[in-house]
Structure formats: C-alpha cells, structure tokens
Write an enzyme that holds these catalytic residues in place. Structure first.
Site, PDB file in Angstrom:
ATOM      1  N   LYS A 122      15.190 -24.402   6.850  1.00 38.89           N
ATOM      2  CA  LYS A 122      16.364 -25.243   7.064  1.00 38.89           C
ATOM      3  C   LYS A 122      16.309 -26.490   6.179  1.00 38.89           C
ATOM      4  CE  LYS A 122      17.985 -25.314  11.170  1.00 38.89           C
ATOM      5  NZ  LYS A 122      17.670 -25.413  12.582  1.00 38.89           N
TER       6      LYS A 122
ATOM      7  N   ARG B  18      16.030 -31.243  14.560  1.00 36.05           N
ATOM      8  CA  ARG B  18      15.959 -29.768  14.606  1.00 36.05           C
ATOM      9  C   ARG B  18      14.664 -29.250  14.022  1.00 36.05           C
ATOM     10  NH1 ARG B  18      21.434 -27.337  14.457  1.00 36.05           N
ATOM     11  NH2 ARG B  18      22.921 -29.016  14.248  1.00 36.05           N
TER      12      ARG B  18
ATOM     13  N   MET C 245      12.293 -22.182  18.772  1.00 38.07           N
ATOM     14  CA  MET C 245      11.771 -23.555  18.871  1.00 38.07           C
ATOM     15  C   MET C 245      12.897 -24.512  19.267  1.00 38.07           C
ATOM     16  SD  MET C 245       9.130 -23.619  15.720  1.00 38.07           S
ATOM     17  CE  MET C 245      10.375 -23.198  14.539  1.00 38.07           C
TER      18      MET C 245
ATOM     19  N   HIS D 287       0.541   6.358  21.879  1.00 39.90           N
ATOM     20  CA  HIS D 287       0.802   7.754  21.534  1.00 39.90           C
ATOM     21  C   HIS D 287       2.306   8.000  21.416  1.00 39.90           C
ATOM     22  CE1 HIS D 287       1.551  12.017  22.575  1.00 39.90           C
ATOM     23  NE2 HIS D 287       0.556  12.199  21.720  1.00 39.90           N
TER      24      HIS D 287
ATOM     25  N   SER E 274      -8.641  12.125   0.035  1.00 44.69           N
ATOM     26  CA  SER E 274      -7.512  11.530   0.742  1.00 44.69           C
ATOM     27  C   SER E 274      -8.094  10.631   1.830  1.00 44.69           C
ATOM     28  CB  SER E 274      -6.639  12.627   1.346  1.00 44.69           C
ATOM     29  OG  SER E 274      -5.560  12.025   2.020  1.00 44.69           O
TER      30      SER E 274
ATOM     31  N   CYS F  11      -3.615   9.440   3.738  1.00 42.33           N
ATOM     32  CA  CYS F  11      -2.742  10.205   4.627  1.00 42.33           C
ATOM     33  C   CYS F  11      -2.806   9.729   6.081  1.00 42.33           C
ATOM     34  CB  CYS F  11      -3.063  11.689   4.541  1.00 42.33           C
ATOM     35  SG  CYS F  11      -4.732  12.099   5.074  1.00 42.33           S
TER      36      CYS F  11
ATOM     37  N   TYR G 140      -1.269   8.360  -4.686  1.00 39.96           N
ATOM     38  CA  TYR G 140      -0.142   8.644  -3.791  1.00 39.96           C
ATOM     39  C   TYR G 140      -0.437   8.168  -2.375  1.00 39.96           C
ATOM     40  CZ  TYR G 140      -2.762  12.632  -1.900  1.00 39.96           C
ATOM     41  OH  TYR G 140      -3.708  13.406  -1.293  1.00 39.96           O
TER      42      TYR G 140
HETATM   43  C1  PEP Z   1      -6.920  10.091   9.625  1.00 41.96           C
HETATM   44  O1  PEP Z   1      -7.976  10.060  10.246  1.00 41.96           O
HETATM   45  O2  PEP Z   1      -6.417   9.116   9.061  1.00 41.96           O
HETATM   46  C2  PEP Z   1      -6.168  11.347   9.531  1.00 41.96           C
HETATM   47  C3  PEP Z   1      -5.092  11.435   8.776  1.00 41.96           C
HETATM   48  O3  PEP Z   1      -6.592  12.366  10.329  1.00 41.96           O
HETATM   49  P1  PEP Z   1      -6.189  12.485  11.869  1.00 41.96           P
HETATM   50  O4  PEP Z   1      -5.200  11.434  12.169  1.00 41.96           O
HETATM   51  O5  PEP Z   1      -5.639  13.851  12.026  1.00 41.96           O
HETATM   52  O6  PEP Z   1      -7.516  12.289  12.508  1.00 41.96           O
END
Ligand code: PEP
Ligand code: MG
Length: 884
Positions: free
Chosen positions: A28, A98, A109, A460, A774, A842, A862
C-alpha cells in the site's frame, strides 16, 4: 559489531517512495507513493517502514528510539502541507492509520480511520464544513473503530447501540440518522468505551496516533494474520508498514462517495465496461462491510460525472503503469476525486488467462513478461473444474481446508462402497469420511467430490483428490457423525442421500445444491499461454499415470511421456486381487507359477494400453513397490474373522490360512521394511513376470504399429549399488528371453528411483548400473526427515506449522535445505560419473510450482506429476526458465 553511525530512516513521506520500494514500505505504501509520483490525486501522508514493525515486535513491543521524533517531524510536515492541525478546534486534520505488508493480506490486519477527532475537534470539523451531521458521524465511527481495533472493546456493543438508535428513530439506514441522533450516539459510545476500559476515551490526538500505530504493528502477529501467512507461504519476518494519511471524506453529502473498482472484470477478464461498486455519502468501510448495498460503478457516471470520467482515465493510467489489472479504492469528497489505493487485482482463473493474453495482444507486455508476472501456475487447475458461482452462492454451512479446487454437488454417502455403487449407477455423490484411507479409493473414483472431517492439504484425501482433479474439502472440524447413520454440520443434519455442495477452491460446504459455473477445458486463452510456456521452458513435463485412460488424459494435457507408472495399481482390481492373494499364499515358487501366468496376461494388456496411449513418448514403468501383505486383508480383520468363527462354532479355513501368512509377513514398520527392490530380490519371480509382461506388450505394439514404444523399466527403493546390479541383470535376462522368443528388437532402458538418502549419496556408484534416475521425493522426504507422511500430517505437522517450527509442509513443497541438498549431490555426482544420464523427479512435488522452480535450478531433465497438474507444471517450468 559497533554502531556504524548511520541513522536508520524509519518514516518516508509519500513523495519520497515509489512502487519499487514494496519491501520497505509495504504494497500500500509503495503504491500510494507511486501514485503521488505520477501526479495523481492522492491524499498526503507518510509511511512507517516494515522494518520498524519488526524492530518493535522484537524489541519488547516498544517504539524504537527516535521513532516518536521522526513521526512528529513527518506529522508536522503533513500539517504544514495541508494547512490543518491534528486535534485543532478550528480546522482539524484527520488521518487514517492503515496496515500494509509487502504481500496483500486482505482484512487480516488493522486499520483506524478518522483519527484526530475528540470533543473539541469534532466541533471544529462541524463548523468548518457546516455539516454537524457529518462531523458526529465521523466521530462515532472513530470511537467505534478505535475501540474495536486499539482498545479491544467488543464491537457488538457499538453495533447494538447503533441498531437501538435506528430502532428508536424508526429508520432503516445509518444515513437516515440526524446530527442530533449521532451526537447522542457519540455519548453512548464513549460510555461503552469507559465501561470496558475503565478509563475515558482518549482525547489527546497524539496519544490516539501512537496507540493506533502500536495496534497496527501488533496486528502483524494476530492469529488470523499468522494463519493467512502460513496458508499463503508468506514469511513471518516481513512485518507490516503503517500508513498515516490525511482523511478525505466520502460522507459529506450527495456530491461525495466512495468505492472500489477493477480496471477489467475480475471474474471474466473482459475489458468491457468499468467494473466496481460505489456508495454515495459513505465511508470506505461501509462498502467493505456490506452495511449498505453498493451500486454498480457505471451508475456513478450519472451521479458525479466529472469525478467518474477522471476515475476512468486514472484507472487506465494505472493499468498502463503497472502493466497489470488494477484494483483501486477511491473517495470523492465534494466532487473531487482522490485515489486511496491501487494494487494488482485478485482474479479468477478465467480472468487471469484472459487478462494475460489481452495485455500481450494490446502490446502492454511481452509473452515472457506475462508468464512471469501475470500467470499463477497453480490457478490454471481451476479451469478444469466446475466452480462455485460466487455471485449467487448463499452463506456456507462450514469451512475447512481448500484441499483440491473445484466445486461438487451430490448426495451424501458415508462409505466408499456406497459411493461406488451409486456412482456406477450414474448418480452424483459426495463421499464424506472422517478421513480417507487407500481402502476408500474405489469410492473416491466414483464420487464427484470428497469431504473429510480430519486432515489437511496433504492428507490422503487431498493428495488423491488433487491427483484425480476432483474437488475436496478436508479438515471440516464442524462435522459430527452420529451413531444413527447421520452427520451434523452446525444446525443441519444429513442422512445418506441428502444433497450437499462442497467448494474445494474456497474450502466451504453448503447444504443442498449450490449454483455452479461449468468448466472450460478448451479455454483458448489458456491454450495460448501454454504455447508461450512450451516455447520458454527447458525441462520436459511428464505425468504419473497407471492406466490407459490416465495416460490419454495426461497426453491431452500436454504430458511428454509417463514419468511413473505404479504397477501395484494393476494388482488391485476385483478380477486380479484374488489371483494376487493366491500367488502370495502359494507354498513355493512352483506353486506360484500358474498365478503369475494369469497376472502376466492382465499386466501385458495393461501395458499395451498405456503404450498405445503414449505412442512415440517415453513410458517409465516401475516394478512392484509395496509390501506384499498390503494385498491381503489386515491382521486385525483376519484375527476378528478367526475369533468370530471360533466363538460361533464354525471354521473359516481361508481366514486361518491367510492369518498365518499375514503374521509371517507382518512388519513393525512396513514403510522401511520389505518393499521395492528388497521384495524384487527376495521374490524374483514377481519382477520377472512384470518384465516379461512389459516386453511382450512392447513387441505387440511394435508389431501392430511398426514403431516400438519407448520403454524405461524402473527399480524402486534402491539404496545399495549391488541391489541395482542384481536387478538390472535380471531385467536384462528376462527382457532378452522375451525378445528372443518374439524374434523382435525393442530398445529399453533400465534405471532406478532415488528415494533413499543413501541412494542420493551413492549416486555416482549407482549411476554405473542405471540409464536414468527418477527422484522419488515422497519417500526421499520421509526418509530424510524421518517423518512418516501419514503420521506427520495427522499428528504433529499441524502443530509444527502453527508454531513455526517449520514454515511449510515438506510433502507439498520440496525441503530445499535438506532433501534438496541430497538431490543436488546426486545430480552432480551422477553426471560426473555418467554425463548423459537422464534425470527426472516423480514425487508429488513434480506438480508444485515452487518445487518445479527448484528442480529447474538443480538441472533436472524433466518433472513428472499427476495428469491434472501437467499444465501447471508446464507453466511453472517456463517461469523457472525465465527466472521468475
Ligand atoms: C516417491 O517415493 O516419491 C514415489 C514417487 O513413489 P511412491 O509415492 O509410490 O512411494
Ligand atoms: Mg516411493
């Protein structure tokens, strides 16, 4: 270190700052300074820096030495410049005080308006303006706000007194109260103040000012501000600035007013008609608090035309300067326009993509600038989901965590089985659980949305819902499950079948069918932005997908291959689980053969489907990871079955037999037990079957299409180079047998996941056996931090986050300092050993924009994420490449 002799400057006049000073002056403060610099009509004032706030909070909640003197000097300069004095009996200056942090924290705030009024100056204001009604209205507002914000007098007391006054005078609106009414209301408010504080309302304006500054500093650390920062990942050490600004008045009569406006429609993004709300004869808080219903901005053209025209010109000017859609606050005092604030406006996902594309088309920004400054990668996911129609929705029944965006409407169901049954029958259901477990997965697939009483953004339910692109609201603590198959939320009771709406974008729950706006998957503006992103990024984006459907969807979202196909999914279908169980229960290797042969048929056709969907793109298939007992009923369930059979004089030989195996396979800590390649080494025939299925499928596809799929076989949970050496040799042996049998040549790569600290530290040695790595950052985070994800999120992690032990959830955003260092070591040492090795990630972090930024910096080739986050990751990777 001794003193440097440099005197810290803690207060800046608006004419001394600019928009580049956000860190020090807050958003601000920096923006009013910028507007001052642009010569726009901004009421004068000064800003106390964010650093001063931190000094105050850390220094025992006392003003740093010299601050009072500096404020006095700036206040005197302000009084000089405007020709009025704070508390003056003839011509009083009134100021607003302010808050304003570097990042906008709307409503979190404190703010105090009309400061400087007391029993004397109110008379001066009345005489000077010839408008006693206005003067007393301002005074009562000030007592009310100061009482609430600075002195912690519960605001209901003031509101009740105001309502009683309106009732007595038989009027509906505040504006219908007379000067005399407001004069007596001031007396009533002062009594309320005295009663609660045990002292009179402060009459010394300078004492009022110091108390208000103090209150704004303190509000940086109030509960809701802390919660907001945690949710939005804003650093707790930034502090808020305090802006002291001359008041201008929108409540002096019919030629005055106040409002808020957007330079473009913040819901659709259209430039069209000016968009906003205003009220005649009102102060800003009336608009925000919804006390009176504001009118659409276009109507201001008829009310105060010159001010309206000037406002439109000013908004254009601001948009060109900031090169972004602006959200402004303005006040008109007796026909004269004043700009109180400008900032980059919050917008829907639809508006975000449209505004970015339009501004580039208008030549205001380059596509690279639009990507880095206007596009929030996470927000694009909202475009794939129906959204709650915020304009038409009623008040929510309860609030929880906005775990996965989008809105869902359906019938309440309490079990996954019921969700599956009704869902398959074509009904729309919302699965409501205390929290979900992997056992609920089948129901989650069929549900429109998920609602849980426990758990947060990485529970989950949340992870699975995000993965499926399904709305979820988690951690709704207001949910009460009854013993009679009902659920209560507040005053509403739900039975299975009752309609409910959840909005995972805002984390809200509604009874019945709330109004929705449909998704627009082919949004042309988004497509343009993705084209820009693909031109800019250097990292590839793949998807985690276990089925042909998921693979096809991922490809439609632009995935450039599969980075993780979890084969355990293929063990779980109704038609497979009994075979898997028989396979586990088999006496010996020979006994297992027929079951493995049956599974091989299933797996082969699964892989064929995935290869077809990903033709021409790499597919990384991970061999079985979870412990075998996960495919059998639980120890508790089996023990119960055996006990019940015994008690009722029956026998249950199947349960007895399974119980013996489960007891034998039982592990105290399965997360660190016989998983991944440990399983592969001990039970080689399962992995052999999988490799045979992969290679047979690859041959079929090559025969069918003339082109072999790009096959990458991945070994999970390797920690020792010897493990990978053994596994690699076995994969090659089986693969070559299949190729020989099939008389075909198909290339395949063998690599491993890096998901244990030891694997990261031994990356060079492991690389000798691997064509690719990976990073499995889910397990790498668990094993590096020693946090089991489920236990952490359901137990201590919330406490840690609330108490600032850690400031982010490491399962959402990569822990750069710990896990990130391991990744950096592994990247450097594996590339030194094998320069061409392909490196990806991954874990869940592959779709988190902040983590993607880190992976780009770490030099990965990647990222791989859930299909619904592929577009987010493409944009995040582009922003990383552009240095956003
Ligand atoms: C990981 O552990 O990051 C993974 C991709 O395997 P998972 O989640 O299947 O254990
Ligand atoms: Mg893992």
């Amino acid at each position: 270190m001794g003193t440097t002799g440099v005197i810290t400057k803690r207060v800046y006049d608006f004419s001394e700052g600019g928009r580049e000073m956000r860190d020090l002056l807050g958003g601000k403060g920096a923006n009013v300074a910028e507007m001052t610099r642009l010569g726009l009509p901004v009421p004068k004032g000064f800003t106390i820096t964010t650093e001063t706030c931190i000094e105050y909070l850390r220094g025992g909640h006392a003003f740093p030495l010299g601050l009072t003197r500096e404020v006095t000097a700036h206040l005197e300069a302000l009084e000089q410049a405007v020709g009025k004095r704070l508390g003056d009996a003839e011509n009083p200056l009134l100021v607003s005080v302010r808050s304003g942090a570097k990042f906008s924290m709307p409503g979190m705030m404190d703010t105090v308006l009309n400061l400087g009024l007391n029993d004397i100056s109110v008379e001066g204001l009345a005489a000077r303006t010839g408008n006693p009604r206005f003067a007393y209205d301002s005074y009562r507002r000030f007592i009310q706000m100061f009482g609430d914000v600075v002195a912690e007098v519960p605001k209901e007391h003031f509101e009740r007194a105001l309502n009683q006054m309106k009732h007595r005078r038989r009027v509906e609106q505040d504006v219908d109260l007379t000067a005399a009414d407001l004069t007596s209301l001031v007396e009533i408010f002062k009594d309320i103040y005295r009663e609660h504080r045990g002292e009179a309302f402060p009459q010394d304006p300078r004492a009022q000012l110091d108390a208000a500054i103090r209150a704004v500093f303190e509000s940086w650390d109030n509960r809701r501000a802390r919660d907001y920062r945690r949710l939005n990942r804003i650093d707790h050490d930034l502090g808020t600035a305090v802006n002291v600004q001359q008041m201008v008045f929108g409540n002096t009569g019919p030629n005055s007013g106040t409002g808020v406006a957007f330079t473009r429609n913040n819901v659709t993004g259209e430039k069209g008609e000016p968009f906003g709300d205003f009220l005649i004869n009102a102060q800003g808080e009336d608009v925000v608090a919804g006390i009176r219903t504001p009118r659409p901005l276009v109507e201001l053209r008829d009310e105060i035309p010159e001010a309206y025209d000037q406002l439109i010109r000013t908004m254009d000017h601001l948009e060109q300067t900031y090169r972004n859609m602006q959200d402004v606050e303005f006040t008109i005092e007796d026909g004269a326009l004043y700009m109180l604030q400008t900032r980059n406006g919050k917008r829907s996902a639809q508006a975000m993509v449209r505004i970015a594309v339009d501004l580039v088309a208008e030549g205001v920004l380059s596509e690279q600038e639009a990507l880095t400054s206007l596009v929030e990668p996470d927000q694009v996911r909202q475009l794939l989901l129906p959204q709650l129609d915020l304009e038409r929705a009623s008040t929510p029944l309860a609030k929880g965590v906005n775990a996965s965006p989008g809105a869902a409407v359906g019938a309440v169901v309490f079990t996954a089985d019921e969700a599956e049954r009704l869902g398959k029958a074509g009904e729309q259901v919302v699965l409501v659980r205390d929290e979900t477990t992997p056992d609920d997965f089948h129901g989650m697939i069929e549900a429109q949305g998920i609602l849980t009483a426990r758990g947060g953004k990485t529970s989950h339910a949340a992870i699975v819902a995000v993965g499926m692109g399904k709305p979820a609201v988690c951690g709704v603590t207001a949910i009460r499950f009854g013993d009679d198959g009902t659920m209560r939320i507040g005053s509403e009771t739900f039975r299975e079948g009752d309609r409910i709406t959840i909005d995972g974008t805002t984390g809200t729950v509604f009874a019945g069918d709330a109004p929705l706006v449909p998704p627009d998957p082919d949004n042309p503006f988004l497509q343009t932005i993705l084209e820009w992103a693909d031109r800019a990024r250097t990292m590839a984006v793949r998807a985690n997908a276990d089925t042909p459907d998921d693979a096809a969807r991922a490809r439609a979202f632009g995935a450039e291959g599969i980075g993780l196909c979890r084969t355990e999914h293929m063990f779980q279908g109704d038609d497979r689980l009994p075979i898997v169980q028989s396979m586990i229960m088999a006496e010996d290797a020979a006994d297992r053969v027929p079951y493995l042969d049956q599974l091989r048929v299933f797996q082969t056709s699964d892989f064929e489907g995935i290869f077809r969907a990903m033709a021409g793109l790499p597919v990384t298939i991970r061999l079985l990871d979870p412990p075998l007992h996960e495919f059998l009923p639980s120890l508790i369930e089996l023990s119960e079955r055996v006990a019940v059979a015994k008690a009722t004089g029956r026998t249950d030989p199947e349960a007895v037999e399974q119980l013996a195996v489960v007891q034998q396979l039982h592990e105290v800590n399965p997360m660190l037990g016989t998983r991944g390649c440990r399983l592969g080494i001990e039970w080689p025939d399962v992995y052999r079957m999988q490799v045979a299925a992969i290679m047979t499928a690859a041959c079929t596809i090559k025969r069918e299409t003339g082109a072999a799929p790009i096959v990458e076989i991945m070994i999970p949970l390797v920690g020792f180079e010897e493990e990978l050496r053994i596994m690699r040799a076995q994969v090659i042996e089986v693969a070559e047998i299949v190729l020989l049998e099939q008389r075909m040549a198909v290339e395949y790569a063998v690599g491993t996941m890096i998901e244990l600290p030891r694997a990261a530290l031994r990356a060079a040695q492991i690389a000798r056996e691997a064509d690719f790595f990976s990073f499995g950052t889910n397990d790498l985070t668990q094993t590096t931090l020693g946090f089991s994800r489920d236990d952490a999120e359901n137990k201590f992690l919330t406490h840690y986050l609330q108490n600032n032990v850690i400031t982010f959830n490491p399962f959402e955003t990569i822990d750069q300092d710990g896990v990130g260092r391991l990744i950096a070591i592994a990247v450097e040492e594996s590339r030194a050993e094998k320069p061409g090795i392909k490196l990806g990630i991954c874990g869940e972090h592959g779709g988190d924009p902040a983590s993607v930024m880190f992976f780009h910096g770490a030099g990965l080739d990647y990222v791989s994420c859930s299909p619904f986050r592929v577009q987010t990751a493409r944009i995040a990777a582009a922003r990383a490449a552009l240095g956003a």
